[in-house]
Design a protein around this motif. Sequence first.
Motif, short mmCIF file in Angstrom:
data_model
loop_
_atom_site.label_atom_id
_atom_site.label_comp_id
_atom_site.label_asym_id
_atom_site.label_seq_id
_atom_site.Cartn_x
_atom_site.Cartn_y
_atom_site.Cartn_z
N LEU A 1 1.69 10.94 8.76
CA LEU A 1 1.05 12.14 9.29
C LEU A 1 2.14 13.03 9.87
N LEU B 1 -2.43 15.60 16.05
CA LEU B 1 -3.86 15.70 15.72
C LEU B 1 -4.43 17.07 16.09
N PRO C 1 -4.14 2.10 2.87
CA PRO C 1 -2.90 2.36 3.63
C PRO C 1 -3.03 2.06 5.13
N ARG C 2 -4.17 2.46 5.75
CA ARG C 2 -4.43 2.15 7.17
C ARG C 2 -5.91 1.83 7.29
N ALA D 1 -3.94 6.97 12.70
CA ALA D 1 -3.21 7.82 11.74
C ALA D 1 -1.89 8.28 12.32
N VAL D 2 -1.85 8.48 13.65
CA VAL D 2 -0.63 8.93 14.31
C VAL D 2 0.34 7.77 14.47
N ALA E 1 0.85 -1.19 0.00
CA ALA E 1 0.00 0.00 0.00
C ALA E 1 0.88 1.24 0.00
N PRO E 2 0.37 2.32 -0.61
CA PRO E 2 1.11 3.59 -0.49
C PRO E 2 1.04 4.07 0.95
N PHE E 3 1.94 4.94 1.32
CA PHE E 3 1.97 5.39 2.72
C PHE E 3 2.55 6.79 2.81
N LEU F 1 -5.56 15.07 7.14
CA LEU F 1 -5.91 13.67 7.39
C LEU F 1 -7.31 13.42 6.85
N ALA G 1 0.33 4.45 13.14
CA ALA G 1 0.63 3.42 12.13
C ALA G 1 2.00 3.62 11.52
N ARG G 2 2.72 2.55 11.37
CA ARG G 2 4.04 2.60 10.73
C ARG G 2 4.10 1.67 9.51
N GLU G 3 3.16 0.72 9.46
CA GLU G 3 3.23 -0.32 8.43
C GLU G 3 2.16 -0.08 7.37
N PRO G 4 2.54 0.18 6.12
CA PRO G 4 1.54 0.37 5.06
C PRO G 4 0.63 -0.85 4.92
#
Lengths: 162, 102
Positions: free
Chosen positions: A35, A39, B31-32, B64-65, A30-32, A156, B67-70
Amino acid sequence: MQPIRYVDALIAKYGAMGFPAYDWSRYDDAPFTPLRKPLAQCTISMLTSGGVSRCAMPPFDPEARNDLRLDTVEADAPSDDFQIHDSYYDHSDADHDLNCIFPIDRLREMAGDGEIGAVAPRLWSGFMGRIYKRQAVLQEKAPALARELKRDRVDLFVAIPA
Amino acid sequence: MGLVCRAVEEAGIPTVCVSTGRDITALVRPPRSYFINAPMGNNFGGAGDVATQRRILRAVLALAVEAREPGCIVDDVLQWPVPFAFNPALPTPEAIARQLRK
């Protein structure tokens, strides 16, 4: 209970009605994009594909196929001013409380409390119709949406399928 | 929607997909993803259950904060109180005819 196996169920159900078997997109990676802000500094937008429209707008076609319609939803839209038309799922809870599927009140509360930076000026509803035209999504409609998100300085993006 | 997330992420905006279809999500690999084992249409819980809606939304944003793994999929703890099934309404003959004309 174990998660429902939708892929098998959809192949069986729609195959029995004469629709071609849906060949799901399959990816191993997956693309990534990380952030880059806390927040509390993020502008956040959301998208529902649940056939959700403002009461003053035309309803979505509840049995649509390949409907790439995409509505904008104002950030301050009242959560009781929406209609849902989608034969694909049971939206009786969401009919009573939009936040079940599109938590705009909760997101606004988090902005008010300072947990997030801001609700983006535009939220989104669309891509609801059993879309077989995947290239149109990947190469045209979704990149166009991304450009609009950038115009709104969105940090986001939360997508909520139905 | 997984495809939309992939394209938006490729354009440089982080995304989280709030899924109720774990097998579909595992194929499309947004992605997440945050998975809720609830009926489609109850991604954030039940009507009027403000506490659950808020808890899930917070968890989605936290992913979103963190996650490290696509392509990661995180499972929520929610246990839906009653068994549920996938049972979309059948299209009417008129709707099928309309779709075939397109």
